[in-house]
Every structure is written in structure tokens, then in C-alpha cells.
Design an enzyme around this catalytic site. Structure first.
Site, PDB file in Angstrom:
ATOM      1  N   CYS A 245      11.937  -7.456   1.692  1.00 23.69           N
ATOM      2  CA  CYS A 245      12.912  -6.402   2.001  1.00 23.69           C
ATOM      3  C   CYS A 245      13.436  -6.595   3.430  1.00 23.69           C
ATOM      4  O   CYS A 245      12.887  -7.375   4.223  1.00 23.69           O
ATOM      5  CB  CYS A 245      12.279  -5.022   1.831  1.00 23.69           C
ATOM      6  SG  CYS A 245      11.271  -4.500   3.232  1.00 23.69           S
TER       7      CYS A 245
ATOM      8  N   GLU B 201       4.121  -7.914   3.039  1.00 25.78           N
ATOM      9  CA  GLU B 201       4.410  -8.824   4.146  1.00 25.78           C
ATOM     10  C   GLU B 201       4.023  -8.191   5.480  1.00 25.78           C
ATOM     11  O   GLU B 201       3.406  -8.822   6.337  1.00 25.78           O
ATOM     12  CB  GLU B 201       5.904  -9.162   4.189  1.00 25.78           C
ATOM     13  CG  GLU B 201       6.431  -9.855   2.940  1.00 25.78           C
ATOM     14  CD  GLU B 201       6.906  -8.901   1.858  1.00 25.78           C
ATOM     15  OE1 GLU B 201       6.280  -7.829   1.668  1.00 25.78           O
ATOM     16  OE2 GLU B 201       7.905  -9.207   1.197  1.00 25.78           O
TER      17      GLU B 201
ATOM     18  N   CYS C 210      10.947  -5.949   6.338  1.00 25.51           N
ATOM     19  CA  CYS C 210       9.980  -7.051   6.534  1.00 25.51           C
ATOM     20  C   CYS C 210      10.650  -8.256   7.182  1.00 25.51           C
ATOM     21  O   CYS C 210      10.044  -8.932   8.022  1.00 25.51           O
ATOM     22  CB  CYS C 210       9.331  -7.427   5.204  1.00 25.51           C
ATOM     23  SG  CYS C 210       8.194  -6.148   4.627  1.00 25.51           S
TER      24      CYS C 210
ATOM     25  N   CYS D 122       4.835  -2.521   2.909  1.00 27.13           N
ATOM     26  CA  CYS D 122       5.005  -3.726   2.094  1.00 27.13           C
ATOM     27  C   CYS D 122       3.878  -4.725   2.355  1.00 27.13           C
ATOM     28  O   CYS D 122       3.246  -4.713   3.423  1.00 27.13           O
ATOM     29  CB  CYS D 122       6.322  -4.414   2.437  1.00 27.13           C
ATOM     30  SG  CYS D 122       7.788  -3.523   1.920  1.00 27.13           S
TER      31      CYS D 122
ATOM     32  N   ILE E 142       0.875  -1.179   0.000  1.00 21.86           N
ATOM     33  CA  ILE E 142       0.000   0.000   0.000  1.00 21.86           C
ATOM     34  C   ILE E 142       0.907   1.222   0.000  1.00 21.86           C
ATOM     35  O   ILE E 142       1.556   1.526   1.009  1.00 21.86           O
ATOM     36  CB  ILE E 142      -0.915   0.004   1.249  1.00 21.86           C
ATOM     37  CG1 ILE E 142      -1.727  -1.295   1.321  1.00 21.86           C
ATOM     38  CG2 ILE E 142      -1.837   1.221   1.233  1.00 21.86           C
ATOM     39  CD1 ILE E 142      -2.458  -1.509   2.640  1.00 21.86           C
ATOM     40  N   GLU E 143       0.973   1.876  -1.163  1.00 19.84           N
ATOM     41  CA  GLU E 143       1.890   3.025  -1.286  1.00 19.84           C
ATOM     42  C   GLU E 143       1.194   4.322  -0.903  1.00 19.84           C
ATOM     43  O   GLU E 143      -0.017   4.361  -0.656  1.00 19.84           O
ATOM     44  CB  GLU E 143       2.449   3.068  -2.712  1.00 19.84           C
ATOM     45  CG  GLU E 143       3.283   1.828  -2.997  1.00 19.84           C
ATOM     46  CD  GLU E 143       3.969   1.836  -4.343  1.00 19.84           C
ATOM     47  OE1 GLU E 143       3.651   2.683  -5.203  1.00 19.84           O
ATOM     48  OE2 GLU E 143       4.842   0.960  -4.541  1.00 19.84           O
TER      49      GLU E 143
END
Ligand code: THU
Length: 137
Positions: free
Chosen positions: A91, A55, A94, A53, A43-44
Site C-alpha cells: 500500500c 510490511e 508502506c 500492514c 495485525i488488524e
């Protein structure tokens, strides 16, 4: 649930990805100790920094429901319009969130292998010598 079935769940979750800036869509399907599957997508945000992110979305959703035991997560990521069949590793942030709630030797991370199948790694393989709650005594 097999790794392939869990990857299908991650791909379904990816359909809800909100990624208008990077156009890189990610979905995650997280199996909790109670057998329930929690879904997440990235969700940006226009301010970039507040983006989350896939995850972490899945983990935080589960923790919000009082769930703190986890077995494995499948991650499907790739550019918008792609099938997310290439390996998309979590990443560092996460991985650190996983370290907070998971046993690094037991928790499995399922990724696409780029050849139509899946590969699985332990958290310990992707975050060796990780720092977690145990380090604080
Ligand atoms: N992203 C994830 O959701 N998970 C990862 O493990 C890697 C990156 C997202 C963050 C951002 O919205 C987009 O993918 C591009 O970095």
C-alpha cells in the site's frame, strides 16, 4: 537468499496474520543490510484505524533492534484460505515507510507474479518521485 526462498519466508510470516475483519492475510520477509531477515504480518484492530500492514510490522521490528539498512522485501498476500500466489503490491503508506529507510533505486520489492514465480521491482518503480529524508536536506 533467492527471491523464491524469501517469498517462502513471507508466506511463513503470513501464517501469523491477524486479519479477522478483512480476512485478507499478508506476510512479509525483509532482508536487512546485516543479512538478517525480519518477518511481519498484518495485525488488524476492532477500531480498524490502528491496524498495521505486514510490511510496516517487519520494518518497525527491525528499526526497533537498531537496524536501518535494508536490501529487499518479499510480500505474500491474499484472501484467507488462498495460497497468496497472486501479485499483492504494498500500500502507499508502506511504500512511504520504505522511502524513509531505503535507497529507492536499490531497494527491491519481490512480489508473486500469479504464475507460480516472483517479480521484482525497485522502490523507485513503485513510488516514483518519492519524498524522503533527502528532500529535507
Ligand atoms: N495489507 C497489508 O498488510 N499490506 C499491504 O501492502 C496491503 C494491505 C493488509 C491491511 C489489512 O489488514 C488487509 O491487508 C486488507 O487491506
Amino acid at each position: 537468499m533467492t527471491n523464491e526462498e524469501l517469498m517462502t519466508e513471507a508466506k511463513k510470516a503470513r501464517e501469523h496474520a491477524y486479519a479477522p475483519y478483512s480476512h485478507f492475510q499478508v506476510g512479509a520477509a525483509l532482508v536487512a543490510g546485516n543479512g538478517k531477515v525480519y518477518h511481519g504480518c498484518n495485525i488488524e484492530n476492532a477500531a480498524y484505524g490502528p491496524s498495521c500492514c505486514a510490511e510496516r510490522t517487519a520494518f518497525f521490528q527491525a528499526v526497533c533492534e537498531g537496524v536501518r539498512e535494508f536490501e529487499k522485501i518479499a510480500i505474500a498476500g491474499g484472501p484467507e484460505g488462498s495460497g497468496a500466489d497472486e501479485l499483492c503490491a504494498p500500500c502507499g503508506v508502506c511504500r512511504q515507510v520504505m522511502m524513509e529507510f531505503c535507497n529507492p533505486q536499490a531497494f527491491q520489492i519481490v512480489l508473486a507474479d500469479g504464475k507460480g514465480g516472483c517479480r521484482q521491482f525497485t522502490l523507485d518503480e513503485l513510488l516514483p518521485y518519492g519524498f524522503g529524508p533527502k528532500n529535507l536536506g
